[in-house]
Motif scaffolding. Structure first.
Motif, short mmCIF file in Angstrom:
data_model
loop_
_atom_site.label_atom_id
_atom_site.label_comp_id
_atom_site.label_asym_id
_atom_site.label_seq_id
_atom_site.Cartn_x
_atom_site.Cartn_y
_atom_site.Cartn_z
N SER A 46 0.82 -1.21 0.00
CA SER A 46 0.00 0.00 0.00
C SER A 46 0.86 1.26 0.00
O SER A 46 0.38 2.33 -0.35
CB SER A 46 -0.96 0.01 1.19
OG SER A 46 -0.25 0.17 2.39
N ILE A 50 -0.62 3.76 -3.69
CA ILE A 50 -1.48 4.52 -2.79
C ILE A 50 -2.85 4.72 -3.41
O ILE A 50 -2.97 5.17 -4.55
CB ILE A 50 -0.83 5.88 -2.46
CG1 ILE A 50 0.51 5.65 -1.78
CG2 ILE A 50 -1.75 6.73 -1.60
CD1 ILE A 50 1.36 6.89 -1.62
N SER A 51 -3.88 4.38 -2.66
CA SER A 51 -5.25 4.55 -3.14
C SER A 51 -5.60 6.04 -3.17
O SER A 51 -5.32 6.76 -2.20
CB SER A 51 -6.22 3.82 -2.21
OG SER A 51 -7.54 4.16 -2.55
N HIS A 58 -5.03 4.11 4.84
CA HIS A 58 -3.79 4.73 4.38
C HIS A 58 -2.64 4.47 5.33
O HIS A 58 -1.66 5.21 5.35
CB HIS A 58 -3.98 6.23 4.15
CG HIS A 58 -4.74 6.52 2.90
ND1 HIS A 58 -4.17 6.49 1.65
CD2 HIS A 58 -6.05 6.81 2.70
CE1 HIS A 58 -5.08 6.76 0.74
NE2 HIS A 58 -6.22 6.96 1.35
N PHE A 98 1.70 6.55 7.68
CA PHE A 98 0.80 6.79 6.56
C PHE A 98 1.50 6.51 5.24
O PHE A 98 2.69 6.79 5.10
CB PHE A 98 0.33 8.26 6.55
CG PHE A 98 -0.56 8.62 7.69
CD1 PHE A 98 -1.93 8.37 7.64
CD2 PHE A 98 -0.05 9.24 8.82
CE1 PHE A 98 -2.76 8.72 8.68
CE2 PHE A 98 -0.87 9.59 9.87
CZ PHE A 98 -2.23 9.33 9.80
N ASP A 99 0.74 6.02 4.26
CA ASP A 99 1.32 5.78 2.93
C ASP A 99 1.32 7.04 2.07
O ASP A 99 1.95 7.08 1.03
CB ASP A 99 0.59 4.64 2.21
CG ASP A 99 -0.87 4.94 1.94
OD1 ASP A 99 -1.33 6.08 2.17
OD2 ASP A 99 -1.58 4.01 1.52
N ASN A 100 0.63 8.08 2.52
CA ASN A 100 0.49 9.28 1.70
C ASN A 100 1.00 10.54 2.38
O ASN A 100 0.69 11.64 1.97
CB ASN A 100 -0.98 9.47 1.31
CG ASN A 100 -1.89 9.57 2.52
OD1 ASN A 100 -1.45 9.45 3.66
ND2 ASN A 100 -3.17 9.81 2.27
#
Length: 171
Positions: A46, A50-51, A58, A98-100
């Motif tokens: 992820s 990233i969505s 996230h 967090f991935d973002n």
């Protein structure tokens, strides 16, 4: 001969001290191993894909903090911001990646409730908040507030994980 005997005895004593200190250090390493953070969730894929959906998960990594300097630092940040430490479950301090974002989030459980102290960290800046989570009829209410009870935002989640009644406070 007496000189060689005293050197031998001195060498044995020195060797004994070195062996003893090595075994002490080994015990310290074993003790410190329990103070390492424990990974409780990890999904590195992820982080790379990233969505774009705001409501998706996230987090790519969640750790439970061990008894270490980082945990002490986070608890001290809470204390310095007016949190009563006697209300906290210090055994349940978690760290979220967090991935973002480069922001790190920490959560500390509040005793006898679903509520948590949420601490956001970016570089050496901290934002300390209170997260409330409770039932409202057949829905769950989530509120994120400042420590002096001013609302940041709130929302409700139903049994199908649908979000509604989203309210963001204007500053």
């Amino acid at each position: 001969m007496k000189k060689y005997l005293s050197i031998s005895v001195l060498s044995i004593l020195l060797l004994s001290v070195v062996i003893y200190s090595c075994s002490d250090n080994n015990d310290d390493l074993n003790t410190n191993a329990t103070s390492m953070n424990e990974v409780i969730y990890e999904n590195l894929s992820s982080k790379t894909s990233i969505s774009p959906n705001f409501y998706d998960n996230h987090f790519y990594l969640i750790e439970k903090l061990g008894n270490n300097v980082e945990k002490t630092e986070i608890i001290n940040v809470a204390k310095e911001n007016g949190v009563d430490l006697s209300t906290l479950n210090n055994k349940e301090v978690k760290k979220f990646y967090f991935d973002n974002s480069d922001v790190i989030m920490y959560s500390i459980s509040i005793k006898n409730s679903e509520n948590k102290i949420i601490i956001y960290k970016y570089d050496n800046l901290y934002q300390v908040n209170k997260a409330e989570y409770y039932a409202v009829g057949n829905k769950m209410q989530f509120n994120l507030k400042t420590l002096d009870n001013k609302m940041f935002y709130s929302l409700q989640k139903d049994d199908k994980d649908r979000l509604g009644n989203i309210s963001i406070e204007k500053k």
